[in-house]
Design an enzyme around this catalytic site. Structure first.
Site, PDB file in Angstrom:
ATOM      1  N   LYS A 189      -6.707   2.989  -8.135  1.00  0.00           N
ATOM      2  CA  LYS A 189      -5.370   3.123  -7.449  1.00  0.00           C
ATOM      3  C   LYS A 189      -5.122   2.045  -6.684  1.00  0.00           C
ATOM      4  CE  LYS A 189      -6.128   4.647  -3.045  1.00  0.00           C
ATOM      5  NZ  LYS A 189      -5.253   4.433  -2.182  1.00  0.00           N
ATOM      6  N   ASN A 190      -5.414   1.497  -6.401  1.00  0.00           N
ATOM      7  CA  ASN A 190      -4.487   0.107  -5.488  1.00  0.00           C
ATOM      8  C   ASN A 190      -4.181  -1.313  -5.961  1.00  0.00           C
ATOM      9  OD1 ASN A 190      -5.302   1.578  -3.498  1.00  0.00           O
ATOM     10  ND2 ASN A 190      -7.002   0.753  -2.320  1.00  0.00           N
ATOM     11  N   CYS A 243      -2.669   6.031   5.157  1.00  0.00           N
ATOM     12  CA  CYS A 243      -3.589   6.642   5.683  1.00  0.00           C
ATOM     13  C   CYS A 243      -3.720   6.192   7.259  1.00  0.00           C
ATOM     14  CB  CYS A 243      -4.935   6.103   5.226  1.00  0.00           C
ATOM     15  SG  CYS A 243      -5.493   7.500   4.029  1.00  0.00           S
ATOM     16  N   ARG A 276      -0.444   0.582  10.800  1.00  0.00           N
ATOM     17  CA  ARG A 276      -0.835  -0.300   9.447  1.00  0.00           C
ATOM     18  C   ARG A 276       0.372  -0.495   9.496  1.00  0.00           C
ATOM     19  NH1 ARG A 276      -3.601   2.892   5.697  1.00  0.00           N
ATOM     20  NH2 ARG A 276      -2.987   0.521   4.261  1.00  0.00           N
ATOM     21  N   ILE A 304       3.152  -4.586   9.166  1.00  0.00           N
ATOM     22  CA  ILE A 304       3.998  -5.141   8.158  1.00  0.00           C
ATOM     23  C   ILE A 304       4.517  -6.452   8.679  1.00  0.00           C
ATOM     24  CG2 ILE A 304       4.445  -3.050   6.606  1.00  0.00           C
ATOM     25  CD1 ILE A 304       7.130  -3.440   7.060  1.00  0.00           C
ATOM     26  N   ASP A 352     -12.979  -0.135   2.582  1.00  0.00           N
ATOM     27  CA  ASP A 352     -12.040   1.360   2.058  1.00  0.00           C
ATOM     28  C   ASP A 352     -14.576   2.099   1.259  1.00  0.00           C
ATOM     29  OD1 ASP A 352      -9.723   0.145   0.155  1.00  0.00           O
ATOM     30  OD2 ASP A 352      -9.832   1.126   2.789  1.00  0.00           O
ATOM     31  N   ARG A 363      -5.407  11.872  -2.497  1.00  0.00           N
ATOM     32  CA  ARG A 363      -4.696  11.103  -2.521  1.00  0.00           C
ATOM     33  C   ARG A 363      -5.164   9.756  -3.231  1.00  0.00           C
ATOM     34  NH1 ARG A 363      -2.209   8.274   3.088  1.00  0.00           N
ATOM     35  NH2 ARG A 363      -1.467   7.690   1.196  1.00  0.00           N
TER      36      ARG A 363
HETATM   37  C1  EPZ Z   1      -4.594  -2.479   1.603  1.00  0.00           C
HETATM   38  O1  EPZ Z   1      -4.010  -1.364   2.466  1.00  0.00           O
HETATM   39  C2  EPZ Z   1      -5.873  -0.910   0.162  1.00  0.00           C
HETATM   40  N1  EPZ Z   1      -4.400   0.089   0.148  1.00  0.00           N
HETATM   41  C3  EPZ Z   1      -6.612  -0.427   0.946  1.00  0.00           C
HETATM   42  O2  EPZ Z   1      -6.967   0.789   0.861  1.00  0.00           O
HETATM   43  C4  EPZ Z   1      -7.834  -1.112   2.408  1.00  0.00           C
HETATM   44  O3  EPZ Z   1      -8.221  -1.053   2.686  1.00  0.00           O
HETATM   45  C5  EPZ Z   1      -6.797  -2.493   2.050  1.00  0.00           C
HETATM   46  O4  EPZ Z   1      -5.765  -3.276   1.716  1.00  0.00           O
HETATM   47  C6  EPZ Z   1      -8.545  -3.677   3.088  1.00  0.00           C
HETATM   48  O5  EPZ Z   1      -8.741  -3.626   2.030  1.00  0.00           O
HETATM   49  C7  EPZ Z   1      -3.709  -0.481  -0.543  1.00  0.00           C
HETATM   50  O6  EPZ Z   1      -4.155  -1.574  -1.765  1.00  0.00           O
HETATM   51  C8  EPZ Z   1      -2.666   0.354  -1.253  1.00  0.00           C
HETATM   52  P1  EPZ Z   1      -4.279  -4.818   4.531  1.00  0.00           P
HETATM   53  P2  EPZ Z   1      -3.189  -2.755   3.467  1.00  0.00           P
HETATM   54  O7  EPZ Z   1      -2.415  -5.605   4.541  1.00  0.00           O
HETATM   55  O8  EPZ Z   1      -2.595  -3.828   2.022  1.00  0.00           O
HETATM   56  C9  EPZ Z   1      -3.394  -5.771   9.255  1.00  0.00           C
HETATM   57  C10 EPZ Z   1      -7.322   3.005   0.384  1.00  0.00           C
HETATM   58  O9  EPZ Z   1      -8.298   3.419   1.344  1.00  0.00           O
HETATM   59  N2  EPZ Z   1      -2.198  -6.415   8.629  1.00  0.00           N
HETATM   60  O10 EPZ Z   1      -5.248  -5.744   3.963  1.00  0.00           O
HETATM   61  O11 EPZ Z   1      -2.277  -2.437   3.670  1.00  0.00           O
HETATM   62  C11 EPZ Z   1      -3.495  -4.376   8.901  1.00  0.00           C
HETATM   63  O12 EPZ Z   1      -3.549  -3.964   9.536  1.00  0.00           O
HETATM   64  C12 EPZ Z   1      -6.842   2.270   1.666  1.00  0.00           C
HETATM   65  O13 EPZ Z   1      -7.161   2.779  -0.524  1.00  0.00           O
HETATM   66  C13 EPZ Z   1      -1.664  -6.922   9.912  1.00  0.00           C
HETATM   67  O14 EPZ Z   1      -2.055  -7.072  10.718  1.00  0.00           O
HETATM   68  O15 EPZ Z   1      -4.050  -3.410   3.617  1.00  0.00           O
HETATM   69  C14 EPZ Z   1      -5.782  -4.737   8.430  1.00  0.00           C
HETATM   70  O16 EPZ Z   1      -6.500  -4.472   9.937  1.00  0.00           O
HETATM   71  C15 EPZ Z   1      -6.991   1.747   3.224  1.00  0.00           C
HETATM   72  N3  EPZ Z   1      -0.062  -7.275   9.111  1.00  0.00           N
HETATM   73  C16 EPZ Z   1      -5.453  -6.337   7.990  1.00  0.00           C
HETATM   74  O17 EPZ Z   1      -4.676  -6.287   8.200  1.00  0.00           O
HETATM   75  C17 EPZ Z   1       0.712  -6.414   7.706  1.00  0.00           C
HETATM   76  O18 EPZ Z   1       2.133  -7.248   7.826  1.00  0.00           O
HETATM   77  C18 EPZ Z   1      -5.671  -5.426   6.315  1.00  0.00           C
HETATM   78  O19 EPZ Z   1      -4.952  -4.808   6.006  1.00  0.00           O
HETATM   79  C19 EPZ Z   1      -0.868  -6.565   6.998  1.00  0.00           C
HETATM   80  C20 EPZ Z   1      -1.587  -6.264   7.387  1.00  0.00           C
END
Ligand code: EPZ
Length: 416
Positions: free
Chosen positions: A21-22, A118, A123, A125, A305, A397
């Site tokens: 999915k990811n 989720c 979350r 950015i 995850d 999802r």
């Molecule tokens: C991706 O989410 C995945 N989703 C998530 O899977 C997965 O848990 C996550 O990566 C970590 O491996 C998809 O790929 C669609 P991150 P993403 O940016 O990109 C913080 C599932 O269950 N952060 O690596 O949103 C954030 O809050 C989903 O399939 C910031 O602070 O994750 C977290 O603590 C859930 N600012 C950490 O970084 C930002 O701008 C990691 O987030 C971005 C992230």
């Protein structure tokens, strides 16, 4: 919609894992960068893919399933003006945020709603936004939307955390254009490798995906192409834990054992036995389960995850297990539900401590998010009696036909 599970059956048999999915979701955003046809093979028919498909339709693509493959082609009849999509659509899927990078590269100006996904404590950015700014993009907020004007000029973007989404967003923003860009402290997940492999197959010039330094040389345009993304390592890990918590023995086809080596190590500690041959994993679960500790982290560390799923195994393993989530520090919505099923667990900050019980008992529980839902299904498979998992829309999802796949392995589960 609920899943109703009568627990206690050992899972036995084999099943095929879907494409990740990811990987599929960012690849769909990448399809915006080309005016040619893109085909994603073995694509899971899950609601996040349907949501991303609607987003692509609203920016001028025809998206449809042909058997197991998703085809994405330009909609010649599209009269769209500025390429945009609704807040409702954006908030239904996290990867809507990747349209910022993709649309700003393709149209030189992107204006998109804030993303969803989720919710386990927000979350943000900011890493996406700051990385794009480091590469010369002008980012502003206009009527509750993020605007990314002026294309990337190139340069160096240093990420404070190896964010998966921010790495993907920056890659998408840099593929088309003149400049050369470098992402430092990039995420190393296999899904990043898949996105880069897909874009390079279309003619992009991306180097170093899978390492923490990724270089992108801008190109004028991209061709079309076909991609078969990696198997879904999280779906595979979920079913391996399902076998472990039911004392079962299963064979998974279409898996990449290297991508889930951190989980396999933990399952070995927990007395499971494995055989791995090419893209097949055969797991035999031991009767006695031994407590274990784990801490999640960016790839190749243990994936966040799979944290909720591993929590179920900890809940029924002899002794005390400690599970810490260093990626999403509030990702413990499953704990309050597992307690309803007899789990002995306490959470302090981002650390959950389990004192294993021999078996859980059935209860009415709620899936608060995708992986929480998956964990509660695994708990129901282990439990004595009947478990009803509510809100399985979250679970669907990211898992295609989970009830059918588990029933084929001998689980007593129905969707109602
Ligand atoms: C991706 O989410 C995945 N989703 C998530 O899977 C997965 O848990 C996550 O990566 C970590 O491996 C998809 O790929 C669609 P991150 P993403 O940016 O990109 C913080 C599932 O269950 N952060 O690596 O949103 C954030 O809050 C989903 O399939 C910031 O602070 O994750 C977290 O603590 C859930 N600012 C950490 O970084 C930002 O701008 C990691 O987030 C971005 C992230």
């Amino acid at each position: 919609m609920v899943f109703k599970i009568n627990g206690g059956n050992r899972l036995c048999g084999s099943l095929k894992i879907e494409s990740a999915k990811n990987s599929v979701l960012p690849i769909m955003a990448g399809a915006v960068l080309t005016d040619k046809e893109v085909i994603i093979e073995n694509c899971p028919k899950i609601s996040d893919v349907f949501a991303m498909s609607d987003i692509l339709r609203s920016v001028g693509k025809i998206v449809k399933f042909c058997g197991e493959n998703l085809t994405i082609t330009p909609d010649e009849g599209f009269v769209g003006g500025d390429l945009n999509f609704s807040t409702d659509l954006a908030s239904s899927v996290r990867t809507s945020v990747l349209m910022l990078g993709a649309l700003s590269a393709k149209t030189k100006k992107a204006k998109i709603p804030y993303p969803g996904g989720c919710d386990f404590g927000g979350r943000p950015i900011d890493i996406h936004i700051n990385a794009l700014k480091m590469l010369g993009a002008k980012i502003a907020e206009e009527d509750d939307r993020i605007v990314c004007g002026s294309p990337i000029k190139g340069g160096k973007a240093v990420l404070p955390f190896p964010s998966v989404g921010a790495t993907e967003n920056v890659i998408l923003a840099c593929v088309l254009g003149k400049g050369d860009s470098v992402i430092v402290n990039a995420a190393r997940e296999p899904e990043i490798v898949d996105l880069a492999a897909f874009l390079n197959r279309l003619g992009a010039k991306i180097y170093g995906a899978g390492t923490s330094v990724i270089r992108v040389e801008g190109v004028k345009n991209l061709n079309g192409g076909t991609i078969r993304p990696s198997p879904d390592r999280i779906e595979a890990g979920t079913y391996l834990v399902a076998a472990a918590v039911t004392g079962g023995e299963i064979e998974l086809n279409n898996v990449n054992a290297e991508n889930i080596s951190s989980l396999l190590g933990k399952l070995c500690d927990n007395t499971c036995k494995f055989k791995i041959k090419n893209d097949i994993i055969y797991l035999h679960s031991g009767k006695r389960k031994k407590a274990f500790d784990l801490t999640t982290g960016p790839y190749p560390l243990f994936p966040t995850d799979l944290q909720a799923q591993a929590s179920v195994l900890a809940a029924v393993s002899d002794g005390r297990s400690k599970i810490k989530d260093e990626v999403f520090k509030n990702r413990f919505a499953h704990v309050v539900e597992l307690k309803k099923m007899g789990a002995k667990v306490s959470v302090h900050g981002n650390l959950a401590t389990f004192d294993g019980v021999p078996v859980l008992h059935g209860a009415e529980v709620c899936a608060h998010d995708l992986r929480c839902g998956a964990a509660l299904v695994l708990a129901g498979l282990n439990a004595e009696g009947t478990t009803v998992v509510h809100d399985v829309k979250f679970l669907e999802r990211g898992y295609y036909a989970m009830d059918k796949k588990l029933a084929a392995l001998g689980a007593d589960i129905v969707r109602a």
